[in-house]
Design an enzyme around this catalytic site. Structure first.
Site: not given
Ligand code: CMP
Length: 152
Positions: A9, A49, A112, A115, A126
């Site tokens: 990311k 998403y 984070n 993904h 995806e």
């Molecule tokens: P990812 O695994 O890419 O899947 C969805 C993404 O949304 C997740 O990683 C985070 O980057 C983001 N995400 C999920 N939950 C939250 C949340 N409660 N607040 C902000 N970002 C979120």
């Protein structure tokens, strides 16, 4: 053999962690069979998403994922979908176990770093969003006999 979509990311790119995180998948023995740096558009973000578009955090997520380039890749291997999810750790870097990628490098729920598809259907969907068939370079690694026994 399974395939999964992995995205490094924008925070991973900006923090210069691409090489270290790619290394984790290579060191595990998985095959990277497609890879490119690209800009996620708002349209692609909404497709990727789709299950989160109505959630309160979606506007922030879209701004984040479109805010700098990502590196998209397809990773191949035995049980790769679940094993890569386990290597990433829990969504929040604050909750992810030490030793996982997020546990070691992230202290955020949104930022984070990586993904990965959460199941076979998501992986197929995806991979189709990020790659065309002619961008996939499947190959037989010469070190396979040193990674596992023939009957594994
Ligand atoms: P990812 O695994 O890419 O899947 C969805 C993404 O949304 C997740 O990683 C985070 O980057 C983001 N995400 C999920 N939950 C939250 C949340 N409660 N607040 C902000 N970002 C979120």
């Amino acid at each position: 053999m399974e395939r999964t979509l992995v995205l490094l990311k924008p925070d991973c790119v900006q923090r210069r962690l691409m090489g270290r995180i790619l290394s984790r998948f290579e060191e595990k023995g998985f095959n990277v069979i497609a890879m490119k740096m690209m800009q996620v558009t708002p349209e692609l973000s909404k497709q990727h998403y789709a299950e989160h578009v109505e959630k309160p955090f979606y506007p922030g997520l879209e701004a984040f994922i479109t805010g700098a380039p990502v590196v998209a890749m397809i990773v191949e291997g035995l049980d790769v979908i679940q094993v890569v999810r386990d290597m990433l750790g829990a969504t929040s870097g604050l909750k992810a176990a030490a030793g996982t990628i997020r546990g070691d490098f992230s202290s955020s729920r949104q930022m984070n770093l990586v993904h990965a598809s959460d199941g076979p259907e998501a992986a197929a969907r995806e991979m189709g969003l990020y790659f065309s068939a002619d961008e996939i370079c499947s190959y037989e690694p010469t070190l396979t006999p040193w990674l596992r026994a023939d009957d594994e």
